[in-house]
Design a protein around this motif. Structure first.
Motif, PDB file in Angstrom:
ATOM      1  N   ARG A  81       0.799  -1.137  -0.102  1.00 40.23           N
ATOM      2  CA  ARG A  81       0.164   0.084   0.030  1.00 40.23           C
ATOM      3  C   ARG A  81       0.860   1.139  -0.190  1.00 40.23           C
ATOM      4  N   ILE A  82       0.473   2.248  -0.682  1.00 38.59           N
ATOM      5  CA  ILE A  82       1.129   3.642  -0.446  1.00 38.59           C
ATOM      6  C   ILE A  82       0.173   4.591  -0.104  1.00 38.59           C
ATOM      7  N   ASP A  83       0.223   4.729   1.103  1.00 37.35           N
ATOM      8  CA  ASP A  83      -0.779   5.532   2.007  1.00 37.35           C
ATOM      9  C   ASP A  83      -0.394   6.287   3.151  1.00 37.35           C
ATOM     10  N   TYR A  84      -1.136   6.752   3.952  1.00 37.68           N
ATOM     11  CA  TYR A  84      -0.482   7.713   5.225  1.00 37.68           C
ATOM     12  C   TYR A  84       0.607   6.821   5.962  1.00 37.68           C
ATOM     13  N   ALA A  85      -0.003   5.329   6.203  1.00 34.01           N
ATOM     14  CA  ALA A  85       0.670   4.559   7.286  1.00 34.01           C
ATOM     15  C   ALA A  85       2.152   4.379   6.854  1.00 34.01           C
ATOM     16  N   THR A  86       2.366   4.354   5.327  1.00 34.56           N
ATOM     17  CA  THR A  86       3.685   3.886   4.925  1.00 34.56           C
ATOM     18  C   THR A  86       4.660   5.213   4.454  1.00 34.56           C
ATOM     19  N   LEU A  87       4.104   6.288   4.730  1.00 32.51           N
ATOM     20  CA  LEU A  87       4.806   7.608   4.361  1.00 32.51           C
ATOM     21  C   LEU A  87       6.249   7.581   5.055  1.00 32.51           C
ATOM     22  N   PRO A  88       6.342   7.390   6.415  1.00 28.85           N
ATOM     23  CA  PRO A  88       7.599   7.184   7.105  1.00 28.85           C
ATOM     24  C   PRO A  88       8.671   6.622   6.285  1.00 28.85           C
ATOM     25  N   ARG A  89       8.382   5.373   5.854  1.00 30.10           N
ATOM     26  CA  ARG A  89       9.139   4.383   4.924  1.00 30.10           C
ATOM     27  C   ARG A  89       9.411   4.944   3.761  1.00 30.10           C
ATOM     28  N   LEU A  90       8.343   5.630   2.988  1.00 23.96           N
ATOM     29  CA  LEU A  90       8.342   6.047   1.540  1.00 23.96           C
ATOM     30  C   LEU A  90       9.258   7.599   1.393  1.00 23.96           C
ATOM     31  N   ARG A  91       9.213   8.245   2.331  1.00 28.15           N
ATOM     32  CA  ARG A  91      10.048   9.799   2.181  1.00 28.15           C
ATOM     33  C   ARG A  91      11.338   9.460   2.041  1.00 28.15           C
ATOM     34  N   PRO A  92      12.222   8.577   2.740  1.00 28.92           N
ATOM     35  CA  PRO A  92      13.605   8.415   2.332  1.00 28.92           C
ATOM     36  C   PRO A  92      13.790   7.693   1.143  1.00 28.92           C
ATOM     37  N   MET A  93      12.879   6.676   0.571  1.00 28.19           N
ATOM     38  CA  MET A  93      12.869   6.170  -0.675  1.00 28.19           C
ATOM     39  C   MET A  93      12.955   7.437  -1.688  1.00 28.19           C
ATOM     40  N   VAL A  94      11.855   8.194  -1.543  1.00 24.09           N
ATOM     41  CA  VAL A  94      11.744   9.096  -2.637  1.00 24.09           C
ATOM     42  C   VAL A  94      13.026  10.017  -2.666  1.00 24.09           C
ATOM     43  N   ARG A  95      13.496  10.456  -1.504  1.00 25.18           N
ATOM     44  CA  ARG A  95      14.590  11.319  -1.385  1.00 25.18           C
ATOM     45  C   ARG A  95      15.846  10.471  -2.151  1.00 25.18           C
ATOM     46  N   ASP A  96      16.008   9.277  -1.807  1.00 22.88           N
ATOM     47  CA  ASP A  96      17.093   8.429  -2.231  1.00 22.88           C
ATOM     48  C   ASP A  96      17.030   8.427  -3.882  1.00 22.88           C
ATOM     49  N   LEU A  97      15.906   8.159  -4.459  1.00 23.28           N
ATOM     50  CA  LEU A  97      15.489   8.307  -5.721  1.00 23.28           C
ATOM     51  C   LEU A  97      15.794   9.486  -6.662  1.00 23.28           C
ATOM     52  N   ALA A  98      15.391  10.468  -5.936  1.00 22.40           N
ATOM     53  CA  ALA A  98      15.642  11.944  -6.213  1.00 22.40           C
ATOM     54  C   ALA A  98      16.954  12.266  -6.505  1.00 22.40           C
ATOM     55  N   ASP A  99      17.837  11.858  -5.302  1.00 23.22           N
ATOM     56  CA  ASP A  99      19.108  11.990  -5.240  1.00 23.22           C
ATOM     57  C   ASP A  99      20.066  11.212  -6.415  1.00 23.22           C
ATOM     58  N   SER A 100      19.427  10.240  -6.784  1.00 21.09           N
ATOM     59  CA  SER A 100      20.462   9.317  -7.582  1.00 21.09           C
ATOM     60  C   SER A 100      20.686  10.228  -8.854  1.00 21.09           C
ATOM     61  N   GLN A 101      21.560   9.446  -9.795  1.00 17.35           N
ATOM     62  CA  GLN A 101      22.202  10.131 -10.915  1.00 17.35           C
ATOM     63  C   GLN A 101      21.278   9.671 -12.047  1.00 17.35           C
ATOM     64  N   HIS A 102      20.282   8.772 -11.915  1.00 17.02           N
ATOM     65  CA  HIS A 102      19.663   8.278 -13.057  1.00 17.02           C
ATOM     66  C   HIS A 102      18.716   9.356 -13.520  1.00 17.02           C
ATOM     67  N   ARG A 103      18.546   9.403 -14.766  1.00 19.10           N
ATOM     68  CA  ARG A 103      17.885  10.430 -15.624  1.00 19.10           C
ATOM     69  C   ARG A 103      16.375  10.081 -15.952  1.00 19.10           C
ATOM     70  N   CYS A 104      16.343   8.746 -15.890  1.00 19.82           N
ATOM     71  CA  CYS A 104      15.128   7.741 -16.378  1.00 19.82           C
ATOM     72  C   CYS A 104      14.672   6.979 -15.041  1.00 19.82           C
ATOM     73  N   LEU A 105      13.465   6.983 -14.575  1.00 26.09           N
ATOM     74  CA  LEU A 105      12.700   6.123 -13.651  1.00 26.09           C
ATOM     75  C   LEU A 105      11.640   5.688 -13.915  1.00 26.09           C
ATOM     76  N   ARG A 106      11.536   4.085 -13.741  1.00 23.76           N
ATOM     77  CA  ARG A 106      10.606   3.553 -14.236  1.00 23.76           C
ATOM     78  C   ARG A 106       9.755   3.020 -12.945  1.00 23.76           C
TER      79      ARG A 106
END
Length: 134
Positions: free
Chosen positions: A40-65
Protein backbone atom coordinates in the motif's frame (compact mmCIF):
# COMPACT_ATOMS: atom_id res chain seq x y z
CA UNK A 1 -23.61 -16.68 23.11
CA UNK A 2 -23.78 -15.53 19.49
CA UNK A 3 -22.34 -18.13 17.03
CA UNK A 4 -19.94 -15.60 15.48
CA UNK A 5 -18.44 -14.81 18.88
CA UNK A 6 -17.62 -18.44 19.61
CA UNK A 7 -14.20 -19.92 18.92
CA UNK A 8 -15.33 -21.44 15.62
CA UNK A 9 -13.93 -19.86 12.47
CA UNK A 10 -17.03 -20.86 10.50
CA UNK A 11 -18.97 -17.72 11.48
CA UNK A 12 -16.13 -15.27 10.89
CA UNK A 13 -15.22 -13.61 7.64
CA UNK A 14 -11.58 -13.57 6.69
CA UNK A 15 -9.81 -10.27 7.29
CA UNK A 16 -8.23 -8.71 4.18
CA UNK A 17 -4.59 -9.60 3.80
CA UNK A 18 -2.36 -6.55 4.23
CA UNK A 19 0.86 -6.74 2.23
CA UNK A 20 3.72 -4.88 3.93
CA UNK A 21 5.20 -2.14 1.77
CA UNK A 22 8.48 -2.92 0.04
CA UNK A 23 10.59 -1.60 -2.81
CA UNK A 24 12.62 -3.73 -5.21
CA UNK A 25 15.10 -2.36 -7.74
CA UNK A 26 14.51 -4.67 -10.67
CA UNK A 27 17.04 -3.26 -13.13
CA UNK A 28 19.52 -0.45 -13.28
CA UNK A 29 21.93 0.88 -15.86
CA UNK A 30 23.79 4.16 -16.29
CA UNK A 31 20.69 6.08 -17.36
CA UNK A 32 17.59 4.23 -16.17
CA UNK A 33 16.43 2.76 -12.90
CA UNK A 34 13.50 0.32 -12.77
CA UNK A 35 11.80 0.08 -9.38
CA UNK A 36 8.89 -2.17 -8.39
CA UNK A 37 6.67 -1.11 -5.50
CA UNK A 38 4.63 -3.62 -3.50
CA UNK A 39 1.91 -3.14 -0.90
CA UNK A 40 0.00 0.00 0.00
CA UNK A 41 1.10 3.56 -0.71
CA UNK A 42 -0.78 5.46 1.96
CA UNK A 43 -0.47 7.62 5.05
CA UNK A 44 0.74 4.70 7.17
CA UNK A 45 3.67 3.96 4.82
CA UNK A 46 4.82 7.60 4.42
CA UNK A 47 7.62 7.33 7.03
CA UNK A 48 9.20 4.54 4.96
CA UNK A 49 8.42 6.13 1.59
CA UNK A 50 9.91 9.59 2.17
CA UNK A 51 13.52 8.34 2.45
CA UNK A 52 12.99 6.22 -0.69
CA UNK A 53 11.77 9.27 -2.61
CA UNK A 54 14.78 11.29 -1.45
CA UNK A 55 17.17 8.49 -2.46
CA UNK A 56 15.57 8.14 -5.89
CA UNK A 57 15.55 11.90 -6.44
CA UNK A 58 19.23 12.13 -5.44
CA UNK A 59 20.30 9.27 -7.72
CA UNK A 60 22.15 10.04 -10.94
CA UNK A 61 19.57 8.30 -13.12
CA UNK A 62 17.83 10.46 -15.72
CA UNK A 63 15.03 7.95 -16.27
CA UNK A 64 13.00 6.30 -13.54
CA UNK A 65 10.38 3.65 -14.26
CA UNK A 66 8.08 2.74 -11.39
CA UNK A 67 6.26 -0.60 -11.67
CA UNK A 68 2.97 -0.41 -9.74
CA UNK A 69 1.81 -3.99 -10.47
CA UNK A 70 2.39 -4.97 -6.82
CA UNK A 71 0.55 -1.97 -5.36
CA UNK A 72 -2.93 -2.77 -4.09
CA UNK A 73 -3.97 0.65 -2.76
CA UNK A 74 -3.01 4.32 -3.04
CA UNK A 75 -4.54 7.11 -0.97
CA UNK A 76 -4.22 10.89 -1.38
CA UNK A 77 -0.98 10.97 0.63
CA UNK A 78 0.50 8.30 -1.64
CA UNK A 79 -0.59 10.15 -4.76
CA UNK A 80 1.02 13.32 -3.41
CA UNK A 81 4.26 11.47 -2.74
CA UNK A 82 4.36 9.96 -6.26
CA UNK A 83 3.72 13.40 -7.77
CA UNK A 84 6.50 14.85 -5.60
CA UNK A 85 8.90 12.20 -6.89
CA UNK A 86 7.90 13.00 -10.46
CA UNK A 87 8.45 16.73 -9.88
CA UNK A 88 11.85 16.24 -8.22
CA UNK A 89 13.11 14.10 -11.11
CA UNK A 90 11.65 16.48 -13.74
CA UNK A 91 13.37 19.45 -12.04
CA UNK A 92 16.68 17.66 -12.67
CA UNK A 93 15.79 17.16 -16.33
CA UNK A 94 14.77 13.52 -15.92
CA UNK A 95 11.61 11.53 -16.54
CA UNK A 96 9.46 9.27 -14.41
CA UNK A 97 7.04 6.75 -15.82
CA UNK A 98 4.50 4.85 -13.77
CA UNK A 99 3.54 1.55 -15.38
CA UNK A 100 1.60 -1.68 -14.85
CA UNK A 101 -1.16 -0.15 -12.75
CA UNK A 102 -3.48 -2.70 -11.16
CA UNK A 103 -7.16 -2.17 -12.05
CA UNK A 104 -7.92 -0.91 -8.53
CA UNK A 105 -5.03 1.59 -8.54
CA UNK A 106 -5.96 2.74 -12.07
CA UNK A 107 -9.54 3.44 -10.89
CA UNK A 108 -8.27 5.40 -7.87
CA UNK A 109 -5.93 7.50 -10.01
CA UNK A 110 -8.59 8.16 -12.67
CA UNK A 111 -11.12 9.24 -10.05
CA UNK A 112 -8.49 11.47 -8.48
CA UNK A 113 -7.85 13.15 -11.83
CA UNK A 114 -4.12 12.48 -11.72
CA UNK A 115 -3.32 12.01 -15.40
CA UNK A 116 0.43 12.44 -14.82
CA UNK A 117 0.52 9.13 -12.95
CA UNK A 118 -1.42 7.35 -15.70
CA UNK A 119 0.69 8.50 -18.65
CA UNK A 120 2.63 5.67 -20.31
CA UNK A 121 6.26 5.44 -19.37
CA UNK A 122 8.77 6.56 -21.97
CA UNK A 123 11.71 4.28 -22.54
CA UNK A 124 15.10 5.53 -21.46
CA UNK A 125 16.27 5.73 -25.04
CA UNK A 126 13.09 7.46 -26.24
CA UNK A 127 13.05 11.22 -26.46
CA UNK A 128 10.25 13.15 -24.85
CA UNK A 129 8.00 14.86 -27.41
CA UNK A 130 8.82 18.50 -28.00
CA UNK A 131 5.83 20.80 -27.84
CA UNK A 132 6.15 23.93 -29.94
CA UNK A 133 3.98 27.02 -29.93
CA UNK A 134 2.16 27.74 -33.17
Amino acid sequence: MHPASQGSAAGRSAAPRVVPFRTVITRSDARCLHVALHGRIDYATLPRLRPMVRDLADSQHRCLRIDLSGVDFVDSCGIGLLLTLQTLIADRGGRVGFENHTPRVRRILKRSGVAALLAPALGCSERAPVLRAA
